[in-house]
Scaffold this active site. Structure first.
Site, short mmCIF file in Angstrom:
data_model
loop_
_atom_site.label_atom_id
_atom_site.label_comp_id
_atom_site.label_asym_id
_atom_site.label_seq_id
_atom_site.Cartn_x
_atom_site.Cartn_y
_atom_site.Cartn_z
N SER A 136 40.47 -3.32 -8.26
CA SER A 136 39.74 -2.22 -8.89
C SER A 136 39.43 -2.58 -10.34
O SER A 136 40.34 -2.80 -11.14
CB SER A 136 40.58 -0.95 -8.84
OG SER A 136 39.97 0.02 -9.65
N HIS A 190 36.12 -3.09 -6.22
CA HIS A 190 36.11 -1.63 -6.19
C HIS A 190 35.72 -1.11 -7.58
O HIS A 190 36.30 -1.53 -8.59
CB HIS A 190 37.51 -1.14 -5.80
CG HIS A 190 37.64 0.33 -5.64
ND1 HIS A 190 37.26 0.99 -4.49
CD2 HIS A 190 38.13 1.30 -6.47
CE1 HIS A 190 37.52 2.29 -4.61
NE2 HIS A 190 38.05 2.50 -5.81
N ASP A 199 35.24 2.21 -9.88
CA ASP A 199 35.60 3.62 -10.00
C ASP A 199 34.70 4.33 -10.99
O ASP A 199 34.72 4.01 -12.18
CB ASP A 199 37.05 3.73 -10.50
CG ASP A 199 38.04 3.42 -9.40
OD1 ASP A 199 37.92 4.01 -8.32
OD2 ASP A 199 38.91 2.55 -9.62
N MET A 231 33.86 7.81 -12.81
CA MET A 231 34.47 9.11 -13.13
C MET A 231 33.56 9.85 -14.10
O MET A 231 33.07 9.27 -15.06
CB MET A 231 35.83 8.89 -13.78
CG MET A 231 36.75 8.05 -12.93
SD MET A 231 38.27 7.75 -13.81
CE MET A 231 39.16 6.80 -12.58
N HIS A 245 33.15 3.97 -5.88
CA HIS A 245 33.94 5.18 -5.61
C HIS A 245 33.51 6.26 -6.61
O HIS A 245 33.86 6.19 -7.78
CB HIS A 245 35.43 4.82 -5.76
CG HIS A 245 36.36 5.96 -5.55
ND1 HIS A 245 37.70 5.89 -5.87
CD2 HIS A 245 36.16 7.21 -5.07
CE1 HIS A 245 38.28 7.04 -5.58
NE2 HIS A 245 37.36 7.86 -5.10
N MET A 266 33.92 9.55 -8.20
CA MET A 266 34.79 10.71 -8.45
C MET A 266 33.97 11.63 -9.35
O MET A 266 34.17 11.72 -10.55
CB MET A 266 36.07 10.24 -9.14
CG MET A 266 37.02 9.53 -8.18
SD MET A 266 38.21 8.50 -9.04
CE MET A 266 37.27 6.98 -9.14
N MET A 304 43.23 8.62 -0.73
CA MET A 304 43.77 8.50 -2.09
C MET A 304 45.29 8.63 -2.03
O MET A 304 45.81 9.60 -1.48
CB MET A 304 43.18 9.59 -3.00
CG MET A 304 41.68 9.48 -3.24
SD MET A 304 41.14 7.86 -3.81
CE MET A 304 42.05 7.69 -5.34
N GLY A 326 41.69 9.62 -11.12
CA GLY A 326 41.39 9.85 -12.53
C GLY A 326 41.90 8.74 -13.44
O GLY A 326 41.28 8.44 -14.44
N PHE A 327 43.00 8.13 -13.04
CA PHE A 327 43.60 7.13 -13.90
C PHE A 327 44.23 6.01 -13.08
O PHE A 327 44.74 6.25 -11.98
CB PHE A 327 44.70 7.76 -14.77
CG PHE A 327 44.18 8.87 -15.63
CD1 PHE A 327 43.62 8.60 -16.88
CD2 PHE A 327 44.19 10.18 -15.16
CE1 PHE A 327 43.10 9.64 -17.66
CE2 PHE A 327 43.67 11.22 -15.94
CZ PHE A 327 43.13 10.94 -17.19
N GLY A 328 44.18 4.80 -13.62
CA GLY A 328 44.90 3.69 -13.01
C GLY A 328 46.37 3.76 -13.40
O GLY A 328 46.76 4.56 -14.26
N ASP A 336 44.03 3.85 -1.90
CA ASP A 336 43.62 3.66 -3.28
C ASP A 336 44.57 4.40 -4.22
O ASP A 336 44.63 5.63 -4.18
CB ASP A 336 42.18 4.19 -3.43
CG ASP A 336 41.60 3.93 -4.81
OD1 ASP A 336 42.22 3.20 -5.60
OD2 ASP A 336 40.50 4.48 -5.09
N GLY A 337 45.28 3.63 -5.02
CA GLY A 337 46.15 4.22 -6.04
C GLY A 337 47.59 3.80 -5.87
O GLY A 337 48.18 4.02 -4.80
C1 DX5 Z 1 42.19 6.12 -9.25
C2 DX5 Z 1 41.16 5.10 -8.86
C3 DX5 Z 1 41.76 3.85 -8.37
C4 DX5 Z 1 42.50 3.10 -9.43
C5 DX5 Z 1 43.63 2.36 -8.80
O1 DX5 Z 1 41.56 7.20 -9.85
O2 DX5 Z 1 40.33 5.63 -7.83
O3 DX5 Z 1 40.81 3.01 -7.74
O4 DX5 Z 1 41.69 2.18 -10.13
O5 DX5 Z 1 44.37 1.78 -9.80
P1 DX5 Z 1 45.91 1.40 -9.64
O6 DX5 Z 1 45.98 0.30 -8.62
O7 DX5 Z 1 46.26 0.97 -11.02
O8 DX5 Z 1 46.63 2.63 -9.19
ZN ZN Z 2 39.03 4.19 -6.62
#
Ligand code: DX5
Ligand code: ZN
Length: 230
Positions: free
Chosen positions: A6, A31, A33, A35, A64, A66, A135, A140-142, A173-174
Site C-alpha cells: 500500500s 494498492h 488509498d 481518502m 481504494h 474511501m 477491511m 483512514g490511517f496506516g 486490508d489493514g
Molecule cells: C487503511 C488503508 C490501508 C492501509 C494499510 O485506511 O485502506 O490500505 O494503507 O496500511 P497498514 O498495512 O499500515 O495497516
Molecule cells: Zn486500502
C-alpha cells in the site's frame, strides 16, 4: 495469491522511486488509498498522483476509494490509469449503479466493507464484483492493529464464493503482517494489502517474498483450484 504493497506507507518525498521499488520487489499489485477527509478523517492523494505514477510501471493499480462521493471520482481515476476501483458498501443504495459504472469504464470492480459493517451487506453485489475487500482495520490511517473479529467475514466470503460458484478475489486490508496474513489465508483470503509491514522492512523484495510464501503455504484453494479438482 496477490501481495499488494500500500503506497500510503511509502516515502511521499519520492513516490516515483518507491513505485520502482515495488516493481523491483516483484509485488503483484500496487494498492492506492484515496481518502477524502469526509468518508474517513484523513486526506491522501488524488488522480493527479496516480496519473504521474502510471508511466513508471505496468503494475496493476488497485485504487481504494474511501470517499463519500465516488461518483465524481470514477472517471478521473479510470483515466488516470486505475486497473481496479474499490468503493465502499457503506454507501448503501448508491453501490449498485456505481459498480456498474466502474465496469462500464472497463475497470475491475471492487467492493470494500468496514469492520463494523455486517458482511451480509455485500450479498446483493457478489455476482457483480471482481474483488471483495474486507477491511481489517477502520480505514483512514496506516499502521493500525489488525482487528481479529473481522476474520469470520473472510470465512463467510469464502463460503459464499464456493456455494455460488463465483470467482471474486477476497482481499484483506489493514494491519497485515506475516502473522495476521497467515490467519487471513487460513480463513480464505487470497489478496493481501500491506503498507507498514512491507515498506517498513529493510528489503521490500524479501518482505514480499516472505509474505507470499507464508500465505501460499497456509492458503485455501481458490476458485480455479477448486474447479480443477472437481
Ligand atoms: C487503511 C488503508 C490501508 C492501509 C494499510 O485506511 O485502506 O490500505 O494503507 O496500511 P497498514 O498495512 O499500515 O495497516
Ligand atoms: Zn486500502
Amino acid at each position: 495469491m496477490i501481495i499488494a504493497p500500500s503506497l500510503l506507507a511509502a516515502n511521499f518525498t519520492r513516490l516515483g522511486r518507491e513505485v520502482e521499488r515495488v516493481k523491483a520487489a516483484r509485488a503483484d499489485w500496487l494498492h492506492l488509498d484515496v481518502m477524502d477527509g469526509h468518508f474517513v478523517p484523513n486526506i491522501s492523494f488524488g488522480p493527479a498522483v496516480v496519473r504521474s505514477l502510471r508511466p513508471l510501471t505496468k503494475l496493476f493499480f488497485d485504487v481504494h476509494l474511501m470517499c463519500s462521493k465516488p461518483e465524481i471520482l470514477l472517471e478521473p481515476f479510470a483515466d488516470a490509469g486505475a486497473d481496479q476501483i474499490n468503493i465502499h458498501v457503506e454507501l448503501g443504495h448508491a453501490c449498485g449503479p456505481l459498480l456498474w459504472r466502474i465496469k462500464a469504464l472497463g475497470k475491475k470492480v471492487g467492493l470494500a466493507v468496514n469492520p463494523p459493517t455486517t458482511i451480509t451487506a455485500v450479498l446483493p453485489y457478489l455476482d457483480q464484483i471482481d474483488a471483495l475487500l474486507i477491511m481489517t482495520v477502520n480505514p483512514g490511517f496506516g499502521g493500525q492493529s489488525f482487528i481479529f473479529e473481522t476474520v469470520p467475514k473472510i470465512q463467510q466470503a469464502y463460503e459464499w464464493r464456493q456455494e455460488r460458484g463465483l470467482r471474486y478475489r477476497i482481499g484483506v486490508d489493514g494491519g497485515i503482517d506475516n502473522t495476521t496474513a497467515r490467519h487471513c489465508a487460513q480463513a480464505g483470503a487470497d489478496t493481501f494489502i500491506s503498507g507498514t509491514t512491507l515498506f517498513g522492512s529493510r528489503s521490500l523484495r524479501a518482505a514480499v517474498r516472505k509474505m507470499r510464501a507464508l500465505v501460499l503455504a497456509d492458503g485455501l484453494p481458490g476458485p480455479k483450484e477448486l474447479q480443477e479438482a472437481q
